[in-house]
Structures are given as structure tokens and as C-alpha cells.
Design a protein around this motif. Structure first.
Motif, PDB file in Angstrom:
ATOM      1  N   GLU A 169      -8.591  -1.348  -1.395  1.00 16.01           N
ATOM      2  CA  GLU A 169      -9.265  -0.074  -1.655  1.00 16.01           C
ATOM      3  C   GLU A 169      -8.379   0.857  -2.477  1.00 16.01           C
ATOM      4  O   GLU A 169      -8.885   1.655  -3.280  1.00 16.01           O
ATOM      5  CB  GLU A 169      -9.667   0.578  -0.332  1.00 16.01           C
ATOM      6  CG  GLU A 169     -10.848  -0.122   0.341  1.00 16.01           C
ATOM      7  CD  GLU A 169     -11.250   0.545   1.640  1.00 16.01           C
ATOM      8  OE1 GLU A 169     -10.474   1.371   2.149  1.00 16.01           O
ATOM      9  OE2 GLU A 169     -12.352   0.220   2.164  1.00 16.01           O
ATOM     10  N   GLN A 170      -7.063   0.760  -2.290  1.00 13.95           N
ATOM     11  CA  GLN A 170      -6.151   1.551  -3.134  1.00 13.95           C
ATOM     12  C   GLN A 170      -6.265   1.129  -4.591  1.00 13.95           C
ATOM     13  O   GLN A 170      -6.075   1.930  -5.505  1.00 13.95           O
ATOM     14  CB  GLN A 170      -4.715   1.388  -2.638  1.00 13.95           C
ATOM     15  CG  GLN A 170      -3.721   2.308  -3.313  1.00 13.95           C
ATOM     16  CD  GLN A 170      -2.305   2.068  -2.852  1.00 13.95           C
ATOM     17  OE1 GLN A 170      -1.651   1.111  -3.254  1.00 13.95           O
ATOM     18  NE2 GLN A 170      -1.822   2.946  -1.980  1.00 13.95           N
ATOM     19  N   TRP A 171      -6.593  -0.144  -4.834  1.00 18.65           N
ATOM     20  CA  TRP A 171      -6.776  -0.643  -6.201  1.00 18.65           C
ATOM     21  C   TRP A 171      -8.172  -0.358  -6.747  1.00 18.65           C
ATOM     22  O   TRP A 171      -8.488  -0.758  -7.864  1.00 18.65           O
ATOM     23  CB  TRP A 171      -6.513  -2.147  -6.243  1.00 18.65           C
ATOM     24  CG  TRP A 171      -5.088  -2.504  -6.025  1.00 18.65           C
ATOM     25  CD1 TRP A 171      -4.013  -1.680  -6.097  1.00 18.65           C
ATOM     26  CD2 TRP A 171      -4.562  -3.793  -5.686  1.00 18.65           C
ATOM     27  NE1 TRP A 171      -2.853  -2.367  -5.823  1.00 18.65           N
ATOM     28  CE2 TRP A 171      -3.158  -3.666  -5.573  1.00 18.65           C
ATOM     29  CE3 TRP A 171      -5.118  -5.037  -5.474  1.00 18.65           C
ATOM     30  CZ2 TRP A 171      -2.325  -4.730  -5.249  1.00 18.65           C
ATOM     31  CZ3 TRP A 171      -4.301  -6.115  -5.157  1.00 18.65           C
ATOM     32  CH2 TRP A 171      -2.915  -5.957  -5.042  1.00 18.65           C
ATOM     33  N   LYS A 202       2.422  -8.045  -3.162  1.00 20.18           N
ATOM     34  CA  LYS A 202       1.186  -7.467  -3.702  1.00 20.18           C
ATOM     35  C   LYS A 202       1.016  -7.832  -5.180  1.00 20.18           C
ATOM     36  O   LYS A 202      -0.111  -7.971  -5.666  1.00 20.18           O
ATOM     37  CB  LYS A 202       1.177  -5.952  -3.516  1.00 20.18           C
ATOM     38  CG  LYS A 202       2.175  -5.193  -4.385  1.00 20.18           C
ATOM     39  CD  LYS A 202       1.890  -3.697  -4.388  1.00 20.18           C
ATOM     40  CE  LYS A 202       2.783  -2.974  -5.388  1.00 20.18           C
ATOM     41  NZ  LYS A 202       2.457  -1.538  -5.470  1.00 20.18           N
ATOM     42  N   GLY A 245       2.307   2.818  -3.125  1.00 15.78           N
ATOM     43  CA  GLY A 245       1.449   3.625  -3.979  1.00 15.78           C
ATOM     44  C   GLY A 245       1.471   5.099  -3.653  1.00 15.78           C
ATOM     45  O   GLY A 245       0.910   5.907  -4.400  1.00 15.78           O
ATOM     46  N   PHE A 246       2.086   5.469  -2.513  1.00 12.06           N
ATOM     47  CA  PHE A 246       2.183   6.881  -2.148  1.00 12.06           C
ATOM     48  C   PHE A 246       3.366   7.545  -2.856  1.00 12.06           C
ATOM     49  O   PHE A 246       4.365   6.883  -3.167  1.00 12.06           O
ATOM     50  CB  PHE A 246       2.353   7.041  -0.631  1.00 12.06           C
ATOM     51  CG  PHE A 246       1.113   6.733   0.166  1.00 12.06           C
ATOM     52  CD1 PHE A 246       0.007   7.553   0.108  1.00 12.06           C
ATOM     53  CD2 PHE A 246       1.066   5.611   0.977  1.00 12.06           C
ATOM     54  CE1 PHE A 246      -1.127   7.272   0.851  1.00 12.06           C
ATOM     55  CE2 PHE A 246      -0.061   5.314   1.714  1.00 12.06           C
ATOM     56  CZ  PHE A 246      -1.174   6.148   1.644  1.00 12.06           C
ATOM     57  N   THR A 295       0.833  -1.199   0.000  1.00  6.96           N
ATOM     58  CA  THR A 295       0.000   0.000   0.000  1.00  6.96           C
ATOM     59  C   THR A 295       0.869   1.252   0.000  1.00  6.96           C
ATOM     60  O   THR A 295       0.620   2.217  -0.739  1.00  6.96           O
ATOM     61  CB  THR A 295      -0.917   0.005   1.240  1.00  6.96           C
ATOM     62  OG1 THR A 295      -1.710  -1.188   1.241  1.00  6.96           O
ATOM     63  CG2 THR A 295      -1.828   1.216   1.225  1.00  6.96           C
ATOM     64  N   TYR A 333      -4.332  -3.415 -11.962  1.00  9.19           N
ATOM     65  CA  TYR A 333      -5.448  -3.324 -11.035  1.00  9.19           C
ATOM     66  C   TYR A 333      -6.624  -2.543 -11.610  1.00  9.19           C
ATOM     67  O   TYR A 333      -7.642  -2.398 -10.938  1.00  9.19           O
ATOM     68  CB  TYR A 333      -4.997  -2.719  -9.703  1.00  9.19           C
ATOM     69  CG  TYR A 333      -4.342  -1.363  -9.772  1.00  9.19           C
ATOM     70  CD1 TYR A 333      -5.093  -0.218  -9.936  1.00  9.19           C
ATOM     71  CD2 TYR A 333      -2.967  -1.229  -9.649  1.00  9.19           C
ATOM     72  CE1 TYR A 333      -4.507   1.029 -10.003  1.00  9.19           C
ATOM     73  CE2 TYR A 333      -2.359   0.018  -9.712  1.00  9.19           C
ATOM     74  CZ  TYR A 333      -3.130   1.143  -9.891  1.00  9.19           C
ATOM     75  OH  TYR A 333      -2.538   2.366  -9.959  1.00  9.19           O
ATOM     76  N   THR A 346      -6.871  -1.963   3.167  1.00  6.44           N
ATOM     77  CA  THR A 346      -6.134  -0.766   2.739  1.00  6.44           C
ATOM     78  C   THR A 346      -5.589  -0.933   1.328  1.00  6.44           C
ATOM     79  O   THR A 346      -5.703  -0.031   0.483  1.00  6.44           O
ATOM     80  CB  THR A 346      -4.981  -0.484   3.712  1.00  6.44           C
ATOM     81  OG1 THR A 346      -5.490  -0.377   5.042  1.00  6.44           O
ATOM     82  CG2 THR A 346      -4.267   0.809   3.358  1.00  6.44           C
ATOM     83  N   LEU A 347      -4.988  -2.099   1.039  1.00  6.28           N
ATOM     84  CA  LEU A 347      -4.402  -2.336  -0.282  1.00  6.28           C
ATOM     85  C   LEU A 347      -5.474  -2.456  -1.359  1.00  6.28           C
ATOM     86  O   LEU A 347      -5.370  -1.849  -2.430  1.00  6.28           O
ATOM     87  CB  LEU A 347      -3.546  -3.598  -0.248  1.00  6.28           C
ATOM     88  CG  LEU A 347      -2.830  -3.974  -1.547  1.00  6.28           C
ATOM     89  CD1 LEU A 347      -1.870  -2.863  -1.961  1.00  6.28           C
ATOM     90  CD2 LEU A 347      -2.066  -5.282  -1.384  1.00  6.28           C
TER      91      LEU A 347
END
Length: 613
Positions: free
Chosen positions: A494-496, A581, A254-255, A251, A468, A491-492
Motif C-alpha cells: 500500500e505504501q507503493w 523490499k 519510507g518514513f 515500510t 514502484y 503495509t509495504l
């Protein structure tokens, strides 16, 4: 109790842990330096110059203390009788570091940071994971982790906002996992060291008597099986926090991280990857010892393996300035090509790692009805008295400091088990400073036999390669009895772009899905749930509830032979914790694609070096 009053085996164990502490200390000097620079620059926006200077002085003093400890340790080269004294100093040093970092970290956290700068708390967790990675001494880890994270948890609780309380709970779960995991990790290494000591003592006794009794062999095999069962049981609990950490790191990737944080993030990824390699190697050894790997013997051209060895390793060897030559052969052999390639890859990896100059040659020659497939190098060679012991677990020549950068010390132990499984004898010819030759003898195939096609793909390769973007607005259900894994998965995903429902059991999942207006697109379920419930039953219940064959994926950290068989008979795709991931992304994309095509993805894999089943 003084060092001299301890039994000799306890002294040897303490000495092994002390050597491991010295290796971790060098790693910490680097981590403290990089993170300290980033930390103090972050503090500048909140504190005055005097406090900033004070923090810099404290961190520099802490780094200097670690440097002094390491210098004095290697200069003193303490005898095993003094290991306890040096380890006590190490615990005090680690505790001091935990107090310095924990107090500074707690002071840094403000209400504004929780919203405007969400990287601070993940950075502290990454720093904690990176600082604890690879250390096998429980007391030192406790001394560091507790004073590091308790002030942060207290500070977040004092702030009292909903987001602060959420972070406090996650930090508390992380601390709990760290304390439990480090205790089990120490127990695993202690068990491994004790088994090694027992084997050495047994060999000495047998050499004195000049005979190896059948009873002694049975005892050694029983001890080996017991060790494998122990590793299989412990690996599940150890993989849980490691799996959650991988998801959190995925996660975080991705920032858009600040430049100073990228180095810390990279170090954390490296530590996580190193730990994952150790887990997978231990799992592979456990599977081999428990006889759950069945060779798939076919007749195939040895050139197929030689070609892949050349493509895989030639760039690495040339980058190191070594000559690398693979001699072509038209021979057709009778064995399991995937396991033979695994053996040869280990041989070549070791040759490249230890050869400083010269060349490496890979080739084979006929020996009657067999061929000898070997790897020749111009490396430092192996003393004659170490020819047998190098096949033991965790043993490495010229690596007393247990530097993980030089490998894990498990490659040849795995090779020995694979060779025994395939009934291919290993030949080692080597002298100190005169290079080495590792080889195996493989039976030649009948001349007119049909040669099998050698397309071997792992589960992840079968699953496919998709981004994704395929997952946007897909309803994904995650069932796991570990709160931290549920949070990391949510968390991961939802980021996708997924819509995520997390649950601790099938009943919990059904209750939460009643609030949704549609059936789930994908089910992700841990195999071992609470009580008697398991992932296979949970998936079946959810499919019955919606009267649909919803695509589903099992994720597990179990390595017991019985559990492996249960998973295989379910015909569900399965991945092992901890996973990256990218593996999860490929699996989910393929499951969704298979639903659109009306196909199914199964758990069968032909490649034992791929995702373990």
C-alpha cells in the motif's frame, strides 16, 4: 546440578553459548546507549524532569551492569565448568533489561502518539529485534522479550482504540514469532555444535586406531545428511518472522525518521542483513549436501572470472591499504564458471578480511593438463594443525568470541562442498605468520573447442529494475498462511500505491476478489499453505477463476530437495524468504511489464550465488 556433574559435551556446549552471550553483550551496550538517548529525549515531552532523570539513571545503571558483566567475564576467563553460573547471571541481567525497557516503553505510549507519532511502536519492535539478533541462548531471550513486550501489549489493550488494539495484536504476533524463532535458532546451533563435537571425537578415535573404516565414513556422511535435512526443515519456520521483519523495515524506510531514530533503524537493518546472510549460507550448504545443485560444465576463458574478481575486490583491498594484483591468463578451462567464481570469491574475501598489511595476488599456472587457480596473501597464516578443521562449519581461527563482524564461519565449508561437487581438489599451503595460499586445480579445455558465453544473471536481474511508480493502482493479491506476513505485505504494498487483497488460502482469495470489479494484476503466493494446499495450485485456481494468465510470483522458505523440484517444474518465478523490499519491487515491476508485453517470467536461474532456487 553442578557444572562438574555434567557430561563433557554439555560443558562444551554451554561454553560455546557463553562465548556467544559475551559477543551479544557488547552489541547490547551499543544498542542500549543509542536507543536510551533517543528514548529519554522522547520521554521529556511527557514526563517531568525528575522522572526523566530517573529514567536516565535506570538506563545508565543497566548499561553499567552490562559493562561490568563483560569486564568480569573476560577478566575471569571462566572454565567450562562455570559456564552455567555465568549464563544464569546473563539471564538475570537480560531479564532486568526487559523489565526496564518494557516498563518505560509502556509508559511512553499515549493515545495521541498512535496517531500523531506512529514511529514509537515500530521503534520498540526494531529495538526488540536488534537486541535479540544473533543470540543463541533461549532462556536469556525469553527473559528479555517477555517483560519487554507484555507491558506494551497490556498498555495498548488498556487504551482500547481500534488502532491500539491493532498494534497490540501485531506486537503479540511479533512476540510469538520471536519466542518460536529463538527456540528453533538455539536448536539449530546446538545441533551444529553437537555434530562438530561428534566429528572431533570421531577423528580422535580414528587417529588412535590409525585407520578410517568404511563404516565410519558412512556414519559421518549419514550424520551430515541428517544435519542438512534438519537445517532445511527448520529454516522454513525461521524465515517466516525474518521475512515479515524485512517487509516491516522496508515500510519503515519510507518514513521521514527523526535523526536520532536513524541510527537505531540502521542498526536494525544491519542485524537483519546479518541474519539473512546466515540463513542463505545455511540454505546453500543444505542444497549442496542434498545434491540439488547440478553443475553446468562448459569450456570458458579463465580470464572472465579473473576480470570480475579484480573489479569486485580491488577497491575493497585498496581501501584497507593492501596491494591487490590479478595476473591475466589466456587459458581456457572445462568446468562450471559460476561455481568456480563462487569458490574464488570466498578465497579472496577471506584473504582481504584476515590480511592486515602487504598484498594479495590472484593468478594461475599450468600443471600438465590442468591449471592451478590460486589466491596468495601475506596474512597471519594458518597453523598446520588447523588446516583441516578450518573447513568445518562455524569454525574460525582467532574468533572465540563469535564476532559476526568477522564473518559467519561458513565460507570455507561451502567452498569444500563446491569443490567436491566439481571434482576440483583444494590445495592449502600456509604456515603460522607466513601467509597463505588457497588454490583449486581445474582441467584445461581442448584447444580448438568453442568457448561458451559467460552471461550469468540472477532471477532478480532477469526480472528487471523498475520503480514502484509502475505499481500505482495495481490490484495485488497476497496469499500466505502467516498473519504477520500478510499484514507486513499489505503495509509495504500500500505504501507503493497498490490495491491489496490478502488471503490465507485460495478459497479465501476468490471470496474476497468477488467484491472487486476487476481481475487482479499480480498474484503473490507462498508455496507452503495450510493442509495439502500449495502456492502452485492456488495460482492455477485463481487463473482458472478469472480465465486469465495472471502474472504470479512464488515466495517460499522451503529448502527440501523435493520441494525445490516441485517449484522448478511449475515454471513460475520464485524468490526465497527472507527477501529485501528491492527484490520484491523488481519482481512485481517485471511481472507487470511482462503482462503488457505478452511475455512470461520464469523461475530458471543459472547463478547459484543469486536467489536460491
Amino acid at each position: 546440578m553442578s557444572g562438574n556433574s555434567l557430561p563433557s559435551r554439555d560443558l562444551l556446549l554451554l561454553n560455546e553459548q557463553l562465548l556467544d552471550a559475551s559477543r551479544v553483550n557488547r552489541h547490547l551496550i551499543f544498542v542500549y546507549s543509542v536507543f536510551g538517548l533517543y528514548f529519554c529525549i522522547a520521554l521529556k515531552a511527557y514526563w517531568g524532569t525528575s522522572l526523566l532523570i530517573g529514567s536516565l539513571v535506570a538506563i545508565c545503571a543497566l548499561i553499567a551492569a552490562h559493562v561490568v558483566w563483560n569486564y568480569k567475564f573476560w577478566r575471569a576467563a571462566p572454565a567450562p565448568e562455570l559456564s552455567a553460573v555465568w549464563l544464569n547471571r546473563w539471564v538475570i541481567l537480560r531479564g532486568t533489561g526487559g523489565i526496564v525497557w518494557g516498563g518505560s516503553g509502556a509508559a511512553l505510549i499515549t493515545v495521541a502518539d498512535l496517531i500523531g507519532n506512529p514511529i514509537i511502536i515500530p521503534s520498540l519492535l526494531i529495538f526488540a529485534a536488534g537486541s535479540l539478533a544473533g543470540s543463541s541462548y533461549k532462556r536469556a531471550n525469553y527473559a528479555f522479550a517477555i517483560p519487554l513486550l507484555v507491558p506494551v501489549i497490556t498498555r495498548l489493550t488498556y487504551i482500547g482504540t481500534a488502532e491500539a488494539i491493532s498494534w497490540a495484536i501485531q506486537c503479540a504476533i511479533f512476540l510469538s514469532c520471536v519466542l518460536g524463532g529463538t527456540r528453533k535458532f538455539e536448536n539449530i546451533l546446538i545441533t551444529s555444535f553437537n555434530i562438530r563435537f561428534e566429528n572431533r571425537e570421531l577423528l580422535k578415535a580414528l587417529n588412535v586406531e590409525k585407520a578410517i573404516s568404511e563404516k565410519a565414513r558412512e556414519d559421518a556422511e549419514l550424520a551430515n545428511r541428517s544435519k542438512s535435512r534438519f537445517l532445511a526443515a527448520a529454516s522454513h519456520d525461521l524465515r517466516q518472522p525474518m521475512h515479515a521483519l524485512n517487509l516491516y523495515l522496508g515500510t519503515l524506510s519510507g518514513f521521514d525518521l527523526p535523526e536520532r531514530a536513524r541510527a537505531i533503524f540502521g542498526n536494525a537493518l544491519q542485524c537483519a542483513n546479518m541474519m539473512e546472510k546466515l540463513f542463505n549460507a545455511l540454505l546453500e550448504m543444505s542444497r549442496l549436501d542434498s545434491s540439488t545443485v547440478t553443475p553446468e560444465v562448459v569450456e570458458f576463458p579463465i580470464s572472465s572470472i579473473l576480470d570480475r574478481i579484480r573489479v569486485q575486490f580491488e577497491p575493497e583491498a585498496k581501501a584497507k591499504g593492501l596491494g591487490f594484483e590479478v595476473i591475466h591468463s589466456a587459458a581456457v578451462v572445462h568446468s562450471d564458471p559460476a561455481l568456480i567464481e563462487r569458490i574464488m570469491s570466498n578465497f579472496v574475501t577471506n584473504a582481504i578480511r584476515y590480511t592486515k598489511q602487504g598484498k594479495i595476488l590472484v593468478g594461475c599456472r599450468r600443471k600438465g593438463t590442468q591449471i592451478r587457480l590460486g589466491v596468495y596473501d601475506t596474512g597471519p597464516g594458518i597453523p598446520a594443525d588447523a588446516h583441516r578443521i578450518i573447513f568445518e562449519e562455524f569454525y574460525q581461527i582467532d574468533n572465540p568470541e563469535r564476532d559476526r563482524g568477522k564473518g559467519l564461519g561458513l565460507g570455507l565449508a561451502i567452498v569444500e562442498r563446491l569443490a567436491r561437487l566439481l571434482s576440483v581438489p583444494i590445495t592449502l599451503i600456509s604456515k603460522h605468520q607466513c601467509g597463505s595460499m588457497f588454490a583449486i586445480d581445474i582441467r584445461l579445455a581442448i584447444a580448438d573447442s568453442r568457448v561458451a558465453t559467460l552471461k550469468r544473471v540472477s532471477v532478480v536481474e532477469k526480472i528487471g529494475k523498475n520503480s514502484y511508480e509502475h505499481l500505482t493502482d495495481k490490484l495485488v493479491v497476497v496469499i500466505d498462511d502467516e498473519a504477520m506476513i500478510l499484514d507486513a505485505s499489505r503495509t509495504l504494498l500500500e505504501q507503493w500505491g497498490c490495491i491489496v487483497v490478502t488471503a490465507a488460502s485460495k478459497d479465501d482469495a476468490i471470496q474476497k476478489l468477488a467484491m472487486q470489479s476487476r481481475a487482479p494484476d499480480v498474484l503473490i503466493c507462498d508455496y507452503r499453505l495450510r493442509g495439502e494446499e500449495n502456492g502452485v495450485d492456488a495460482i492455477a485456481a485463481l487463473r482458472d477463476e478469472f480465465n486469465q494468465d495472471v502474472p504470479a510470483l512464488l515466495i517460499t522458505g522451503d529448502s527440501w530437495p523435493e520441494r525445490i523440484q516441485e517449484v522448478l517444474t511449475s515454471s513460475l518465478p520464485v524468490l526465497y524468504k527472507p527477501l529485501q523490499k528491492e527484490d520484491l519491487l523488481k519482481a512485481l515491476s517485471a511481472l507487470i511489464d511482462s503482462r503488457h508485453r505478452g511475455n512470461s517470467v520464469t523461475a530458471k536461474s543459472q547463478d547459484p550465488s543469486a536467489v536460491p532456487l
